[in-house]
Design a protein around this motif. Structure first.
Motif, short mmCIF file in Angstrom:
data_model
loop_
_atom_site.label_atom_id
_atom_site.label_comp_id
_atom_site.label_asym_id
_atom_site.label_seq_id
_atom_site.Cartn_x
_atom_site.Cartn_y
_atom_site.Cartn_z
N UNK A 16 1.79 9.90 -5.40
CA UNK A 16 2.00 10.99 -5.21
C UNK A 16 3.11 11.70 -5.56
N UNK A 17 3.88 10.82 -6.98
CA UNK A 17 5.43 10.94 -7.52
C UNK A 17 4.95 11.60 -8.69
N UNK B 176 -4.33 7.89 1.26
CA UNK B 176 -4.35 6.41 0.70
C UNK B 176 -5.18 5.89 1.75
N UNK B 177 -6.70 5.82 0.61
CA UNK B 177 -7.96 5.02 1.58
C UNK B 177 -8.24 3.81 1.38
N UNK B 178 -7.70 3.07 0.01
CA UNK B 178 -8.19 1.77 0.17
C UNK B 178 -7.99 0.59 0.58
N UNK B 179 -9.33 0.10 0.53
CA UNK B 179 -8.97 -0.99 1.83
C UNK B 179 -8.42 -2.23 1.61
N UNK B 180 -7.17 -2.95 2.64
CA UNK B 180 -6.46 -3.75 1.83
C UNK B 180 -6.53 -4.97 3.06
N UNK B 181 -8.12 -5.02 3.27
CA UNK B 181 -8.36 -6.05 4.42
C UNK B 181 -8.01 -7.31 3.59
N UNK B 182 -7.80 -7.41 2.49
CA UNK B 182 -8.67 -8.77 1.71
C UNK B 182 -6.93 -8.85 1.34
N UNK C 142 8.84 6.50 -9.97
CA UNK C 142 10.57 5.54 -10.61
C UNK C 142 10.52 4.93 -11.40
N UNK C 143 8.93 3.72 -11.37
CA UNK C 143 8.57 3.06 -12.27
C UNK C 143 8.15 1.45 -11.72
N UNK D 64 1.06 -1.05 0.57
CA UNK D 64 0.09 -0.11 0.28
C UNK D 64 0.97 1.39 0.36
N UNK D 65 1.90 1.44 1.41
CA UNK D 65 2.92 2.53 0.93
C UNK D 65 3.27 2.01 -0.26
#
Length: 420
Positions: free
Chosen positions: A119-120, A175-181, A125-126, A111-112
């Motif tokens: 943000x870049x 960043x608000x994406x749900x990463x619980x899965x 940088x790919x 996620x990070x």
């Protein structure tokens, strides 16, 4: 002793096939750095297999395979790879060992990675968005969770503590994406990871060397993506050069014997970053089409260009390359002429040195042109059968590099490797 196989360009040189070819000669094959952002392509029983974390010796029952301490490991991707390998009848758990020092990639690392790259914007940088960079940042920041921590009953509480730290960073990125899965998959994979042999790999490898066993260290990415000596900041997050074997496996420098550097007969790059010999034209497209130049991990089209001997000699120097393997030589079969970059021109001055940040300089490649061989070389199995013009191309590169080309690959098959 330890022999090393690594890439000399920006990755995708065909290292997987080369490791697979040499693996039967070794008792141990070990990955020493990198993570699942690397894709090593093999052809097993006529089927294409891409390995991202498992060493390429896994298909040879006589070889033990180690994921070393310098690697960052995604348990979810590892489980998917294991399923692929097991479909060929291979008992993965029998011959795959994990170093207790190997760092884990968490869902929040992915996620990070995604949040940072978004943000870049145009300055990205790919990244492959696999969480590699954030995982190495936690390693150097002394916050990482390692495979050995799985044996600790406090692992879950350690995970929660690190996750909370990551969440604060994600909040700063909005960043608000749900990463619980992602987390559900992660903890399922963690349970499977505990079933593997987790070892003190530095002792294991050194004991094997002392016992006269042969060890092959397999590099991921390539020299020009090294965090210190690559085209910074468009690099990966680990030491991809031969020195990384020492830190990634815990072996002393004097125990490294042969360093086999792998280069294509031309040049490619995926993602952003400087690429002096890039061909943004019909010739570049022809190289991409004939060579099937699409990323094994991302599927992204690779940027293509002529071989860059300035960068290649630099890579040979910093790695102490003793033998060169040239891959995809057959891709050049249909070209009337071939250009070879022998120097860079910067502000009217010719140089054969790689500058600090070439993307900021008015850099133009200086070429020497060679006649193409216009012959199908894919069926050639002996050096004596190589076309004269192909032989001249190889001999010139040999002389420029000062490191001998010992093998030429002329196709994806295991048998398509010509010893010179």
């Amino acid at each position: 002793m330890v022999d090393v196989i690594l890439g000399l360009q920006w990755g995708d040189e065909g290292k997987g096939k080369i490791v697979d070819y040499f693996a039967p000669n070794y008792d141990i094959v070990a990955r020493f750095q990198g993570g699942p952002n690397a894709g090593h392509t093999l052809y097993v029983e006529g089927k294409k297999v891409v390995l991202h974390q498992i060493p390429s010796g896994i298909f040879h029952q006589g070889a033990q395979n180690i994921i070393g301490g310098g690697v960052v490991l995604d348990p979810v991707i590892l489980q998917k790879e294991c399923a692929t390998v097991e479909s060929f009848g291979i008992d993965v758990k029998k011959n795959l060992f994990l170093s207790h020092r190997t760092n884990l990639i968490l869902p929040t690392h992915r996620a990070l990675d995604k949040a940072s790259e978004l943000q870049k914007g145009e300055g990205k940088i790919g990244s492959t968005l696999k969480g590699i960079g954030p995982a190495y940042m936690d390693k150097t920041g002394r916050n990482a969770l390692r495979v050995g921590d799985l044996l600790n009953k406090n692992f879950t509480s350690q995970y929660i503590k690190l996750r909370l730290k990551h969440q604060r960073l994600l909040d700063s990125f909005n960043f608000t994406e749900d990463i619980s899965s992602w987390e559900d998959e992660f903890f399922e994979a963690i349970e499977k990871l505990r079933e593997f042999k987790i070892i003190n790999s530095e002792y294991y490898v050194n004991d094997a060397i002392s016992a006269g066993k042969r060890v092959l260290a397999e590099g991921a990415q390539a020299a020009m993506l090294d965090i210190d000596f690559g085209t910074y900041p468009y690099v990966t997050s680990s030491n991809t050069i031969s020195a990384g074997v020492c830190t990634g496996l815990g072996v002393a420098p004097q125990k490294i014997k042969e360093v086999l550097g792998v280069t294509k007969s031309y040049c490619t790059r995926v993602g952003s970053g400087p690429f002096p010999t890039e061909l943004d034209d019909a010739t570049g497209e022809q190289l991409r089409t004939i060579g099937g130049e699409f990323g094994a991990t991302t599927g992204r089209p690779r940027r293509c260009g002529w071989i860059d001997l300035v960068a290649l000699k630099y890579a040979c120097m910093i790695n102490g390359v003793t033998q060169v393997v040239m891959t995809k030589a057959d891709v050049l079969d249909k070209f009337d002429h071939l250009d070879v970059c022998t120097a860079y021109n910067i502000d009217g001055q010719s140089t054969k040195e790689v500058p600090l940040q070439m993307e900021r300089l008015p850099l133009t490649p200086e070429y020497q042109t060679f006649k193409g061989w216009n012959t199908d070389t894919s069926a050639i199995r002996e050096a004596a059968g190589l076309p004269e013009d192909m032989d001249a191309y190889i001999r010139f590169i040999n002389e420029y590099l000062g490191a001998p080309i010992k093998y030429v690959s002329n196709g994806p098959g295991r048998d398509q490797l010509i010893s010179l």
